[in-house]
Design a protein around this motif. Structure first.
Motif, PDB file in Angstrom:
ATOM      1  N   ILE A 130       9.339  49.898  50.832  1.00 38.13           N
ATOM      2  CA  ILE A 130       8.112  49.335  50.882  1.00 38.13           C
ATOM      3  C   ILE A 130       7.804  48.185  50.075  1.00 38.13           C
ATOM      4  CG2 ILE A 130       5.424  49.911  50.602  1.00 38.13           C
ATOM      5  CD1 ILE A 130       5.982  52.819  51.330  1.00 38.13           C
ATOM      6  N   PHE A 131       8.078  48.091  48.836  1.00 38.71           N
ATOM      7  CA  PHE A 131       8.207  47.098  48.004  1.00 38.71           C
ATOM      8  C   PHE A 131       8.841  45.770  48.541  1.00 38.71           C
ATOM      9  CE2 PHE A 131      10.488  44.583  44.605  1.00 38.71           C
ATOM     10  CZ  PHE A 131       9.390  44.305  43.936  1.00 38.71           C
ATOM     11  N   THR A 182       7.830  31.938  44.089  1.00 37.43           N
ATOM     12  CA  THR A 182       8.342  33.052  43.046  1.00 37.43           C
ATOM     13  C   THR A 182       7.028  33.219  42.218  1.00 37.43           C
ATOM     14  OG1 THR A 182      10.470  32.114  43.381  1.00 37.43           O
ATOM     15  CG2 THR A 182      10.405  33.712  41.601  1.00 37.43           C
ATOM     16  N   LYS A 183       6.594  32.186  41.675  1.00 34.02           N
ATOM     17  CA  LYS A 183       5.631  32.292  40.588  1.00 34.02           C
ATOM     18  C   LYS A 183       4.387  32.845  41.166  1.00 34.02           C
ATOM     19  CE  LYS A 183       4.583  29.220  36.972  1.00 34.02           C
ATOM     20  NZ  LYS A 183       3.669  29.805  35.987  1.00 34.02           N
ATOM     21  N   LEU A 184       4.014  32.584  42.444  1.00 27.74           N
ATOM     22  CA  LEU A 184       3.072  33.316  42.993  1.00 27.74           C
ATOM     23  C   LEU A 184       2.972  34.762  43.204  1.00 27.74           C
ATOM     24  CD1 LEU A 184       0.473  32.198  44.549  1.00 27.74           C
ATOM     25  CD2 LEU A 184       1.878  31.858  46.690  1.00 27.74           C
ATOM     26  N   ILE A 185       4.248  35.346  43.430  1.00 29.51           N
ATOM     27  CA  ILE A 185       4.447  36.717  43.460  1.00 29.51           C
ATOM     28  C   ILE A 185       4.719  37.288  42.147  1.00 29.51           C
ATOM     29  CG2 ILE A 185       5.069  36.861  45.982  1.00 29.51           C
ATOM     30  CD1 ILE A 185       8.020  37.254  45.090  1.00 29.51           C
ATOM     31  N   GLU A 186       5.057  36.597  41.351  1.00 26.75           N
ATOM     32  CA  GLU A 186       5.302  37.222  39.744  1.00 26.75           C
ATOM     33  C   GLU A 186       4.333  38.235  39.339  1.00 26.75           C
ATOM     34  OE1 GLU A 186       5.280  34.451  36.744  1.00 26.75           O
ATOM     35  OE2 GLU A 186       7.483  34.463  36.458  1.00 26.75           O
ATOM     36  N   ASN A 187       3.251  37.853  39.439  1.00 25.16           N
ATOM     37  CA  ASN A 187       2.062  38.842  38.888  1.00 25.16           C
ATOM     38  C   ASN A 187       1.878  40.117  39.495  1.00 25.16           C
ATOM     39  OD1 ASN A 187       1.779  37.340  36.762  1.00 25.16           O
ATOM     40  ND2 ASN A 187       0.173  36.091  37.368  1.00 25.16           N
ATOM     41  N   TYR A 188       2.449  40.020  40.988  1.00 22.54           N
ATOM     42  CA  TYR A 188       1.954  41.078  41.850  1.00 22.54           C
ATOM     43  C   TYR A 188       3.104  42.255  42.092  1.00 22.54           C
ATOM     44  CZ  TYR A 188      -1.992  38.307  43.024  1.00 22.54           C
ATOM     45  OH  TYR A 188      -3.270  37.570  42.857  1.00 22.54           O
ATOM     46  N   PHE A 194      -4.834  36.048  47.255  1.00 20.37           N
ATOM     47  CA  PHE A 194      -3.478  36.213  47.673  1.00 20.37           C
ATOM     48  C   PHE A 194      -3.010  37.635  47.591  1.00 20.37           C
ATOM     49  CE2 PHE A 194       1.171  36.003  46.800  1.00 20.37           C
ATOM     50  CZ  PHE A 194       1.735  35.542  48.141  1.00 20.37           C
ATOM     51  N   GLY A 195      -3.691  38.411  46.324  1.00 18.52           N
ATOM     52  CA  GLY A 195      -3.404  39.740  46.001  1.00 18.52           C
ATOM     53  C   GLY A 195      -3.677  40.727  47.110  1.00 18.52           C
ATOM     54  N   THR A 196      -5.108  40.595  47.706  1.00 15.46           N
ATOM     55  CA  THR A 196      -5.490  41.116  48.492  1.00 15.46           C
ATOM     56  C   THR A 196      -4.784  41.084  50.166  1.00 15.46           C
ATOM     57  OG1 THR A 196      -8.049  40.906  48.088  1.00 15.46           O
ATOM     58  CG2 THR A 196      -7.660  41.456  50.404  1.00 15.46           C
TER      59      THR A 196
END
Ligand code: ZN
Lengths: 203, 82
Positions: free
Chosen positions: A50-51, A23-29, A71-73
């Motif tokens: 899509i999201f 959850t923390k990992l995806i938070e910013n994305y 991770f963003g890529t």
């Protein structure tokens, strides 16, 4: 693109099954991917699909993330695959060669002359909604291979190198697609804003 | 003699601030005397700016809540199986 240290640690924890780390990992994305989906999707419902699919696929495949890209890529790549699968083969006109978006040389009577005028005037008469509708229309005319690099660069604010990594393209190809997309967008918007053909001949 | 077409081809690099200094000087000199290129640059800048401005839309809370729930279920299913 090196993966950040804290991100590396979160990935490790997530792979071991820790949902909080994921959850923390995806938070910013989340907001970024949602914005990207809104731009790429034909309507709002598709954008939400899509999201959601992007992050559910990320759950399914977290073990396959090796960290050679950021991770963003990795997330953008998942989203792009979903978009491609959803819309399949598109039937859009290929863009004109870059040359055709440039001002014509004297004596050349090409039909695709960029229209040059001061945009401030027509824009001041439009509401934000009207402008956004025009942008959406101009974007939807771009073939995906231009739409994607253009949006990743300017609305997602990736660097040219990051765009190249995400799309697995060379730096030169990435730059060239971004420029052609930009010129094509400029040209479409010019057309919407002017409503008339004002041919200008430059040196 | 600088031609508009040559100028504009290098514009993208100029706009991204990624250009050799000699060309910057050349371009700036050209721009002083060429209104059309000025209009071209401005409209290229505005194209990008307008696309950026329209991006912001927050995730609706209700959708966000449902999404978190689905995510948690998917996670549970995946790791409970292992
Ligand atoms: Zn000029």
């Amino acid at each position: 693109m090196a993966i950040k240290t804290d991100e590396k640690e979160l990935v490790k924890q997530a792979k071991a099954g820790d949902f909080k780390s994921f959850t923390k990992l995806i938070e910013n994305y989340q907001q970024k991917i949602f914005g990207f989906a809104l731009k790429m999707a034909k309507n709002r419902e598709d954008a939400e699909d899509i999201f959601q699919e992007t992050f559910l696929k990320a759950v399914d495949n977290i073990q396959k993330f090796r960290g050679d890209a950021s991770f963003g890529t990795w997330l953008y790549r998942i989203a792009i695959n979903i978009i491609r699968a959803k819309y399949g083969r598109e039937n859009k006109k290929e863009l004109l060669p870059l040359e055709d978006y440039l001002p014509i040389k004297h004596g050349d009577h090409s039909a695709h002359v960029p229209q040059l005028f001061d945009w401030n005037d027509p824009l001041s008469k439009l509401t934000n909604d009207e402008i956004n509708t025009k942008i959406k229309a101009a974007l939807s005319e771009l073939p995906q291979k231009y739409q994607l690099p253009f949006l990743l660069r300017y609305t997602q604010e990736l660097s040219v190198q990051e765009v190249a990594d995400t799309l697995k393209l060379s730096l030169a190809a990435t730059k060239s697609r971004i420029l052609r997309a930009r010129m094509a967008m400029r040209s479409s918007l010019s057309g919407y804003l002017s409503g008339e053909d004002t041919n200008v001949t430059l040196s | 003699m600088s031609h508009c077409r040559d100028m504009i081809k290098k514009l993208a690099d100029y706009l991204d601030g990624d250009l050799e200094p000699e060309f910057c000087t050349e371009l700036e000199k050209h721009l002083k005397g060429c209104n059309n290129c000025k209009l071209m640059i401005n409209s290229m800048k505005m194209t990008v700016q307008l696309c950026k401005d329209g991006t912001c839309e927050d995730l609706p809370q209700e959708f966000q809540d449902k999404f978190q729930q689905k995510l948690a279920e998917r996670w549970k299913k995946k790791f409970d199986r292992q």
